[in-house]
Enzyme design. Structure first.
Site, PDB file in Angstrom:
ATOM      1  N   ASN A 157      15.534  22.068 -18.771  1.00 32.47           N
ATOM      2  CA  ASN A 157      16.999  22.124 -18.864  1.00 32.47           C
ATOM      3  C   ASN A 157      17.645  20.765 -18.543  1.00 32.47           C
ATOM      4  O   ASN A 157      18.852  20.687 -18.358  1.00 32.47           O
ATOM      5  CB  ASN A 157      17.548  23.206 -17.921  1.00 32.47           C
ATOM      6  CG  ASN A 157      17.190  22.933 -16.459  1.00 32.47           C
ATOM      7  OD1 ASN A 157      16.607  21.903 -16.129  1.00 32.47           O
ATOM      8  ND2 ASN A 157      17.550  23.860 -15.587  1.00 32.47           N
ATOM      9  N   ASP A 216      11.944  15.634  -3.621  1.00 32.55           N
ATOM     10  CA  ASP A 216      12.383  16.999  -3.321  1.00 32.55           C
ATOM     11  C   ASP A 216      11.279  17.836  -2.697  1.00 32.55           C
ATOM     12  O   ASP A 216      10.126  17.420  -2.620  1.00 32.55           O
ATOM     13  CB  ASP A 216      12.923  17.675  -4.596  1.00 32.55           C
ATOM     14  CG  ASP A 216      12.025  17.461  -5.813  1.00 32.55           C
ATOM     15  OD1 ASP A 216      10.870  17.047  -5.634  1.00 32.55           O
ATOM     16  OD2 ASP A 216      12.483  17.708  -6.930  1.00 32.55           O
ATOM     17  N   GLU A 224      20.245  20.493 -10.804  1.00 33.53           N
ATOM     18  CA  GLU A 224      20.304  21.407 -11.939  1.00 33.53           C
ATOM     19  C   GLU A 224      21.627  21.243 -12.689  1.00 33.53           C
ATOM     20  O   GLU A 224      22.632  20.822 -12.112  1.00 33.53           O
ATOM     21  CB  GLU A 224      20.214  22.854 -11.422  1.00 33.53           C
ATOM     22  CG  GLU A 224      18.964  23.156 -10.609  1.00 33.53           C
ATOM     23  CD  GLU A 224      17.737  23.422 -11.466  1.00 33.53           C
ATOM     24  OE1 GLU A 224      17.791  23.211 -12.696  1.00 33.53           O
ATOM     25  OE2 GLU A 224      16.713  23.840 -10.899  1.00 33.53           O
ATOM     26  N   HIS A 254      17.039  18.920 -15.824  1.00 30.09           N
ATOM     27  CA  HIS A 254      17.226  18.585 -14.400  1.00 30.09           C
ATOM     28  C   HIS A 254      16.375  17.377 -14.017  1.00 30.09           C
ATOM     29  O   HIS A 254      15.329  17.116 -14.607  1.00 30.09           O
ATOM     30  CB  HIS A 254      16.967  19.783 -13.483  1.00 30.09           C
ATOM     31  CG  HIS A 254      15.543  20.218 -13.318  1.00 30.09           C
ATOM     32  ND1 HIS A 254      15.172  21.544 -13.285  1.00 30.09           N
ATOM     33  CD2 HIS A 254      14.397  19.524 -13.158  1.00 30.09           C
ATOM     34  CE1 HIS A 254      13.868  21.631 -13.103  1.00 30.09           C
ATOM     35  NE2 HIS A 254      13.371  20.419 -13.030  1.00 30.09           N
TER      36      HIS A 254
END
Ligand code: F6R
Length: 241
Positions: free
Chosen positions: A136, A67, A143, A138
Protein backbone atom coordinates in the site's frame (compact mmCIF):
# COMPACT_ATOMS: atom_id res chain seq x y z
CA UNK A 1 15.50 9.99 -7.34
CA UNK A 2 17.78 7.44 -8.91
CA UNK A 3 16.23 4.16 -10.03
CA UNK A 4 18.22 0.97 -10.58
CA UNK A 5 16.29 -1.92 -12.13
CA UNK A 6 17.86 -5.34 -11.60
CA UNK A 7 17.08 -8.68 -13.24
CA UNK A 8 15.94 -10.34 -10.05
CA UNK A 9 16.01 -10.41 -6.24
CA UNK A 10 19.59 -11.70 -6.01
CA UNK A 11 20.95 -8.93 -8.18
CA UNK A 12 18.91 -6.35 -6.22
CA UNK A 13 20.47 -7.68 -3.01
CA UNK A 14 24.01 -7.52 -4.42
CA UNK A 15 23.63 -3.96 -5.74
CA UNK A 16 22.19 -2.85 -2.39
CA UNK A 17 24.97 -4.55 -0.41
CA UNK A 18 27.62 -2.91 -2.62
CA UNK A 19 26.14 0.53 -1.87
CA UNK A 20 25.96 -0.22 1.86
CA UNK A 21 29.53 -1.53 1.88
CA UNK A 22 30.71 1.72 0.27
CA UNK A 23 29.14 3.69 3.13
CA UNK A 24 30.85 1.47 5.72
CA UNK A 25 34.23 1.68 3.96
CA UNK A 26 34.00 5.46 3.67
CA UNK A 27 33.26 5.80 7.39
CA UNK A 28 33.85 2.74 9.61
CA UNK A 29 31.86 4.49 12.38
CA UNK A 30 28.92 5.25 10.11
CA UNK A 31 25.28 5.12 11.24
CA UNK A 32 23.12 2.63 9.35
CA UNK A 33 19.35 2.95 9.33
CA UNK A 34 18.05 -0.58 8.95
CA UNK A 35 14.81 -2.25 7.95
CA UNK A 36 13.34 -5.71 8.40
CA UNK A 37 10.92 -7.77 6.29
CA UNK A 38 11.63 -10.22 3.47
CA UNK A 39 13.14 -7.71 1.09
CA UNK A 40 16.47 -6.84 2.79
CA UNK A 41 17.34 -10.43 3.85
CA UNK A 42 19.38 -11.06 0.67
CA UNK A 43 21.22 -7.77 1.19
CA UNK A 44 22.07 -8.75 4.78
CA UNK A 45 23.38 -12.11 3.53
CA UNK A 46 25.59 -10.29 1.02
CA UNK A 47 26.88 -7.95 3.74
CA UNK A 48 27.73 -10.94 5.94
CA UNK A 49 29.63 -12.49 3.00
CA UNK A 50 31.57 -9.24 2.55
CA UNK A 51 32.35 -9.19 6.27
CA UNK A 52 33.54 -12.82 6.18
CA UNK A 53 35.71 -11.99 3.16
CA UNK A 54 37.35 -9.22 5.21
CA UNK A 55 35.97 -6.50 2.94
CA UNK A 56 34.03 -4.64 5.62
CA UNK A 57 34.25 -4.29 9.38
CA UNK A 58 31.32 -3.56 11.69
CA UNK A 59 33.36 -2.99 14.88
CA UNK A 60 32.61 0.74 15.01
CA UNK A 61 29.33 0.78 13.04
CA UNK A 62 26.23 2.16 14.77
CA UNK A 63 22.68 1.32 13.71
CA UNK A 64 19.10 2.37 14.28
CA UNK A 65 16.12 0.38 13.06
CA UNK A 66 13.03 1.81 11.53
CA UNK A 67 10.36 0.03 13.48
CA UNK A 68 9.17 -2.73 15.78
CA UNK A 69 5.87 -4.35 16.58
CA UNK A 70 4.14 -3.24 19.79
CA UNK A 71 3.78 -4.88 22.15
CA UNK A 72 6.36 -7.60 21.59
CA UNK A 73 9.32 -8.96 23.55
CA UNK A 74 12.78 -9.11 21.96
CA UNK A 75 12.95 -12.90 22.39
CA UNK A 76 9.75 -13.38 20.33
CA UNK A 77 10.95 -14.83 17.03
CA UNK A 78 8.66 -12.41 15.18
CA UNK A 79 10.15 -9.32 16.82
CA UNK A 80 12.31 -7.11 14.68
CA UNK A 81 15.09 -7.22 17.30
CA UNK A 82 15.13 -11.01 16.91
CA UNK A 83 15.15 -10.60 13.11
CA UNK A 84 18.12 -8.22 13.17
CA UNK A 85 20.14 -10.46 15.50
CA UNK A 86 19.41 -13.47 13.32
CA UNK A 87 20.03 -11.96 9.90
CA UNK A 88 22.84 -9.52 10.65
CA UNK A 89 23.98 -8.61 14.15
CA UNK A 90 24.85 -12.14 15.35
CA UNK A 91 26.75 -12.83 12.12
CA UNK A 92 29.11 -9.84 12.09
CA UNK A 93 31.33 -8.08 14.65
CA UNK A 94 28.91 -5.24 15.39
CA UNK A 95 28.76 -4.21 19.06
CA UNK A 96 25.14 -4.84 20.06
CA UNK A 97 25.38 -1.88 22.42
CA UNK A 98 25.69 0.23 19.28
CA UNK A 99 22.46 -1.13 17.76
CA UNK A 100 19.01 0.31 18.43
CA UNK A 101 15.66 -1.22 17.62
CA UNK A 102 12.49 0.41 19.01
CA UNK A 103 11.55 -1.22 22.32
CA UNK A 104 8.40 -3.30 21.92
CA UNK A 105 8.18 -3.58 25.72
CA UNK A 106 8.32 0.17 26.48
CA UNK A 107 5.86 1.04 29.26
CA UNK A 108 5.68 4.76 28.62
CA UNK A 109 5.34 4.85 24.85
CA UNK A 110 5.39 8.64 24.40
CA UNK A 111 8.54 8.94 26.50
CA UNK A 112 10.16 6.09 24.58
CA UNK A 113 9.33 7.70 21.23
CA UNK A 114 10.83 11.03 22.32
CA UNK A 115 13.99 9.26 23.50
CA UNK A 116 14.31 7.25 20.28
CA UNK A 117 14.03 10.41 18.21
CA UNK A 118 16.64 12.07 20.44
CA UNK A 119 18.92 9.08 19.89
CA UNK A 120 18.66 9.52 16.10
CA UNK A 121 19.60 13.18 16.60
CA UNK A 122 22.49 12.34 18.94
CA UNK A 123 23.85 10.02 16.24
CA UNK A 124 23.62 12.93 13.83
CA UNK A 125 21.00 11.20 11.67
CA UNK A 126 21.74 8.10 9.63
CA UNK A 127 24.32 7.99 6.83
CA UNK A 128 22.07 5.65 4.90
CA UNK A 129 18.54 4.50 5.62
CA UNK A 130 17.36 1.22 4.11
CA UNK A 131 13.64 1.04 3.35
CA UNK A 132 11.32 -1.62 2.02
CA UNK A 133 7.91 -0.63 0.71
CA UNK A 134 4.48 -1.97 1.63
CA UNK A 135 2.00 -3.07 -1.03
CA UNK A 136 0.00 0.00 0.00
CA UNK A 137 3.04 2.29 -0.26
CA UNK A 138 3.87 2.39 3.43
CA UNK A 139 7.44 3.10 4.51
CA UNK A 140 8.45 1.97 7.95
CA UNK A 141 4.97 1.59 9.41
CA UNK A 142 3.84 4.97 8.13
CA UNK A 143 0.56 3.80 6.68
CA UNK A 144 -1.55 5.71 4.12
CA UNK A 145 -3.56 8.36 5.95
CA UNK A 146 -4.85 11.91 5.62
CA UNK A 147 -1.87 13.08 7.67
CA UNK A 148 1.49 11.48 8.39
CA UNK A 149 3.45 11.85 11.61
CA UNK A 150 6.84 13.53 11.63
CA UNK A 151 8.65 11.67 14.37
CA UNK A 152 8.85 8.24 16.03
CA UNK A 153 5.38 7.23 17.16
CA UNK A 154 2.96 4.41 17.93
CA UNK A 155 0.82 3.42 14.99
CA UNK A 156 -2.21 1.19 14.52
CA UNK A 157 -1.50 -1.21 11.65
CA UNK A 158 -3.92 -1.35 8.73
CA UNK A 159 -5.79 -4.55 7.94
CA UNK A 160 -3.78 -4.78 4.69
CA UNK A 161 -0.48 -4.78 6.59
CA UNK A 162 -1.78 -7.19 9.26
CA UNK A 163 -2.90 -9.53 6.49
CA UNK A 164 0.42 -9.19 4.59
CA UNK A 165 2.42 -9.91 7.76
CA UNK A 166 0.21 -12.76 8.97
CA UNK A 167 2.32 -15.16 6.89
CA UNK A 168 4.97 -14.95 9.60
CA UNK A 169 2.59 -15.68 12.49
CA UNK A 170 0.57 -18.78 13.45
CA UNK A 171 -2.61 -16.88 12.53
CA UNK A 172 -3.76 -13.39 11.57
CA UNK A 173 -5.09 -12.96 15.12
CA UNK A 174 -1.53 -13.30 16.46
CA UNK A 175 -0.17 -10.33 14.50
CA UNK A 176 0.32 -7.37 16.88
CA UNK A 177 -2.12 -4.57 16.02
CA UNK A 178 0.33 -1.77 16.72
CA UNK A 179 3.92 -0.86 15.95
CA UNK A 180 6.49 1.74 16.90
CA UNK A 181 7.92 3.44 13.85
CA UNK A 182 10.12 6.32 12.82
CA UNK A 183 8.03 9.08 11.27
CA UNK A 184 8.60 10.67 7.88
CA UNK A 185 10.86 13.38 9.26
CA UNK A 186 12.87 10.80 11.23
CA UNK A 187 13.44 8.89 7.96
CA UNK A 188 14.37 12.13 6.21
CA UNK A 189 17.19 12.72 8.73
CA UNK A 190 19.11 10.17 6.62
CA UNK A 191 21.72 11.64 4.29
CA UNK A 192 20.99 8.87 1.81
CA UNK A 193 17.97 6.60 1.40
CA UNK A 194 17.98 3.19 -0.30
CA UNK A 195 14.54 1.77 -1.06
CA UNK A 196 14.44 -1.89 -2.08
CA UNK A 197 11.56 -3.68 -3.78
CA UNK A 198 11.17 -7.09 -5.34
CA UNK A 199 8.34 -9.01 -6.96
CA UNK A 200 5.07 -8.30 -8.71
CA UNK A 201 3.33 -7.70 -5.38
CA UNK A 202 5.23 -4.42 -5.13
CA UNK A 203 4.65 -3.32 -8.73
CA UNK A 204 1.68 -1.03 -7.99
CA UNK A 205 3.53 0.60 -5.09
CA UNK A 206 6.64 1.20 -7.23
CA UNK A 207 4.50 2.62 -10.01
CA UNK A 208 2.93 5.05 -7.52
CA UNK A 209 6.35 5.94 -6.10
CA UNK A 210 7.73 6.75 -9.53
CA UNK A 211 4.68 8.20 -11.27
CA UNK A 212 1.93 9.41 -8.98
CA UNK A 213 1.58 12.83 -7.39
CA UNK A 214 2.98 13.28 -3.92
CA UNK A 215 0.28 12.12 -1.54
CA UNK A 216 -0.02 10.89 2.02
CA UNK A 217 -2.31 8.19 0.54
CA UNK A 218 0.96 6.62 -0.63
CA UNK A 219 3.63 7.59 1.95
CA UNK A 220 6.50 6.45 -0.31
CA UNK A 221 5.71 9.28 -2.74
CA UNK A 222 7.02 11.72 -0.11
CA UNK A 223 10.49 10.37 -0.89
CA UNK A 224 10.58 12.54 -4.02
CA UNK A 225 11.28 15.42 -1.64
CA UNK A 226 14.50 13.91 -0.25
CA UNK A 227 17.69 14.94 -2.09
CA UNK A 228 19.39 11.53 -2.21
CA UNK A 229 17.13 8.54 -2.80
CA UNK A 230 18.12 5.42 -4.72
CA UNK A 231 15.40 2.89 -5.55
CA UNK A 232 16.74 -0.58 -6.30
CA UNK A 233 14.02 -2.84 -7.62
CA UNK A 234 13.85 -5.94 -9.75
CA UNK A 235 12.09 -6.18 -13.11
CA UNK A 236 8.93 -7.62 -11.54
CA UNK A 237 8.61 -4.73 -9.09
CA UNK A 238 9.23 -2.29 -11.95
CA UNK A 239 6.84 -4.03 -14.35
CA UNK A 240 3.97 -1.51 -14.06
CA UNK A 241 6.05 1.64 -14.50
C1 F6R B 1 10.16 -3.19 7.93
C2 F6R B 1 9.34 -2.11 7.43
C3 F6R B 1 8.24 -2.32 6.44
C4 F6R B 1 8.65 -3.25 5.30
C5 F6R B 1 7.52 -3.41 4.29
C6 F6R B 1 7.88 -4.42 3.22
O1 F6R B 1 11.15 -2.70 8.83
O2 F6R B 1 9.53 -1.00 7.82
O3 F6R B 1 7.85 -1.08 5.93
O4 F6R B 1 9.79 -2.72 4.67
O5 F6R B 1 6.36 -3.84 4.95
O6 F6R B 1 8.01 -5.68 3.80
P1 F6R B 1 8.60 -6.92 2.99
O7 F6R B 1 10.03 -6.62 2.70
O8 F6R B 1 8.47 -8.11 3.91
O9 F6R B 1 7.80 -7.05 1.74
Amino acid sequence: MKIIVTKNYDEMSKVAADLMAEVIKNDPACVLGLATGDTPIGMYNELVAKYEAGEIDFAAVRSVNLDEYYPITPDNDQSYRYFMDKHLFDRVNIDKANTSVPDGTAKDVSKFCREYEAKIDELGGTDVQVLGIGRNGHIGFNEPDAELERFTHLVELTTDTIEANSRFFASEADVPKHALTMGIHSVFKARKILLLASGKGKAAAIRALVKSNITTACPATLLCLHPDVTVICDEDAYSLV
